[in-house]
Design a protein around this motif. Structure first.
Motif, mmCIF file in Angstrom:
data_model
loop_
_atom_site.group_PDB
_atom_site.id
_atom_site.type_symbol
_atom_site.label_atom_id
_atom_site.label_comp_id
_atom_site.label_asym_id
_atom_site.label_seq_id
_atom_site.Cartn_x
_atom_site.Cartn_y
_atom_site.Cartn_z
ATOM 1 N N GLU A 116 13.268 14.799 2.079
ATOM 2 C CA GLU A 116 14.054 14.570 3.292
ATOM 3 C C GLU A 116 14.642 13.171 3.232
ATOM 4 N N ARG A 117 15.832 13.003 3.784
ATOM 5 C CA ARG A 117 16.552 11.732 3.710
ATOM 6 C C ARG A 117 16.643 11.116 5.111
ATOM 7 N N ARG A 118 15.496 10.718 5.640
ATOM 8 C CA ARG A 118 15.493 10.064 6.936
ATOM 9 C C ARG A 118 14.316 9.099 7.020
ATOM 10 N N THR A 119 14.377 8.235 7.999
ATOM 11 C CA THR A 119 13.393 7.159 8.086
ATOM 12 C C THR A 119 11.979 7.670 8.315
ATOM 13 N N ALA A 120 11.835 8.845 8.917
ATOM 14 C CA ALA A 120 10.498 9.407 9.128
ATOM 15 C C ALA A 120 9.721 9.504 7.815
ATOM 16 N N PHE A 121 10.425 9.791 6.723
ATOM 17 C CA PHE A 121 9.779 9.883 5.414
ATOM 18 C C PHE A 121 9.077 8.576 5.075
ATOM 19 N N TRP A 122 9.760 7.447 5.308
ATOM 20 C CA TRP A 122 9.195 6.160 4.903
ATOM 21 C C TRP A 122 8.047 5.723 5.796
ATOM 22 N N ALA A 123 8.112 6.032 7.081
ATOM 23 C CA ALA A 123 6.988 5.685 7.960
ATOM 24 C C ALA A 123 5.731 6.423 7.511
ATOM 25 N N ARG A 124 5.875 7.693 7.231
ATOM 26 C CA ARG A 124 4.727 8.494 6.784
ATOM 27 C C ARG A 124 4.238 8.040 5.413
ATOM 28 N N ARG A 125 5.165 7.838 4.483
ATOM 29 C CA ARG A 125 4.795 7.468 3.124
ATOM 30 C C ARG A 125 4.069 6.125 3.094
ATOM 31 N N MET A 126 4.558 5.144 3.859
ATOM 32 C CA MET A 126 3.916 3.832 3.851
ATOM 33 C C MET A 126 2.557 3.851 4.550
ATOM 34 N N ALA A 127 2.393 4.707 5.547
ATOM 35 C CA ALA A 127 1.073 4.846 6.172
ATOM 36 C C ALA A 127 0.052 5.346 5.153
ATOM 37 N N HIS A 128 0.438 6.348 4.374
ATOM 38 C CA HIS A 128 -0.495 6.896 3.391
ATOM 39 C C HIS A 128 -0.670 5.980 2.182
ATOM 40 N N GLU A 129 0.395 5.355 1.753
ATOM 41 C CA GLU A 129 0.301 4.395 0.651
ATOM 42 C C GLU A 129 -0.694 3.293 0.994
ATOM 43 N N THR A 130 -0.617 2.800 2.228
ATOM 44 C CA THR A 130 -1.506 1.723 2.651
ATOM 45 C C THR A 130 -2.938 2.210 2.771
ATOM 46 N N ALA A 131 -3.126 3.397 3.317
ATOM 47 C CA ALA A 131 -4.477 3.922 3.486
ATOM 48 C C ALA A 131 -5.169 4.161 2.151
ATOM 49 N N VAL A 132 -4.483 4.803 1.225
ATOM 50 C CA VAL A 132 -5.118 5.141 -0.059
ATOM 51 C C VAL A 132 -5.432 3.874 -0.849
ATOM 52 N N HIS A 133 -4.524 2.907 -0.855
ATOM 53 C CA HIS A 133 -4.827 1.672 -1.579
ATOM 54 C C HIS A 133 -5.829 0.802 -0.815
ATOM 55 N N GLY A 134 -5.905 0.969 0.498
ATOM 56 C CA GLY A 134 -6.999 0.345 1.229
ATOM 57 C C GLY A 134 -8.341 0.897 0.792
ATOM 58 N N ALA A 135 -8.372 2.185 0.517
ATOM 59 C CA ALA A 135 -9.592 2.791 -0.022
ATOM 60 C C ALA A 135 -9.923 2.204 -1.392
#
Length: 259
Positions: A116-135
């Motif tokens: 998908e080509r909208r900002t919602a993609f990046w909000a979701r992706r960065m939330a998960h990127e941060t969580a997994v690397h926080g782990a």
């Protein structure tokens, strides 16, 4: 399980970044990260902070194509090895990115690498990127990893979507995730409704939320399930148990590890 709201993803970026920053602000930045063996703790944090700034710059500029990392301001982290300065740099970048995500809202058209080509993609992706690397950081430092049930469940859902997208794009490892008549069931025992069924068809795999008997099941607490599905712990560690064909579970984990 449903997607979180744009507001919630933005909030989770800040929550997970603050937890990561608190972990590293007094840490030995040379500590190796076993779940990301090419990185030490500093390199892990710079990766996360750089990803925040990259996504933020894409949204801020309403980019129609990928932005080279070298064109993203301040993406390389602070000079020196002061962990407090690194933590401050990390949280400042997350805050700036969340500001532009909130200003843009979920539906502004921007470039993404995904489906998908909208900002919602990046909000979701960065939330998960941060969580997994926080782990990754928490596991390296021997501390407890915390994540909300909603975000943990959606991390699994998003990864299934990423692997399905990769398979559709012809990724060679994802292309092997096929084979009629077999299935994999993920079952969180502590969160109602947090279940996923992966069916391996002749043309590829499909997935859905369902509670059904499968060739193999991985079941246990949601956070452990999320960590194992993201290859941050072994499937039989923590409170998890594997029921059925362990080889099929390993087959999935080996061929969905390209992220």
């Amino acid at each position: 399980m449903t997607l979180l709201s744009h507001v919630r993803y933005c909030d989770e970026i800040l929550v997970q970044t603050d937890r990561l920053g608190a972990l590293v602000k007094d840490a030995d930045l040379t500590l190796r990260v076993p779940t990301c063996p090419d990185w030490n703790l500093r390199e892990l944090v710079v990766h996360v902070g750089g990803a925040h700034r990259w996504a933020g710059e894409i949204v801020r500029s309403r980019a129609a194509g990928a932005i080279p990392e070298e064109q993203v301001p301040d993406a390389g982290g602070p000079a020196g090895d002061d962990p407090a300065a690194l933590a401050e740099w990390l949280t400042a970048g997350a805050a700036a990115t969340v500001d532009v995500l909130r200003e843009a809202g979920p539906d502004t058209e921007v470039w993404t690498w995904g489906w998908e080509r909208r900002t919602a993609f990046w909000a979701r992706r960065m939330a998960h990127e941060t969580a997994v690397h926080g782990a990754d950081a928490a596991l390296a430092m021997g501390t407890v990893f915390e994540v909300s049930p909603g975000l943990a469940a959606d991390t699994i859902t998003e990864w299934l979507q990423i692997v399905a997208f990769a398979q559709a794009q012809g990724d060679p490892e994802a292309a092997e995730l096929r084979g009629g008549g077999r299935s994999l069931h993920l079952h969180a025992t502590d969160v109602p409704g947090a279940e996923w069924l992966i069916d391996f068809g002749d043309e590829g795999f499909t997935w859905r939320h369902a509670h059904e008997k499968a060739t193999v099941a991985l079941r246990g607490p949601l956070t452990d399930l999320m960590l194992a599905f993201n290859r941050r712990q072994k499937p039989d560690e923590g409170g998890l148990e594997v029921l059925g064909d362990r080889g099929l579970l390993d087959f999935w984990l080996e061929r969905s590890s390209f992220g």
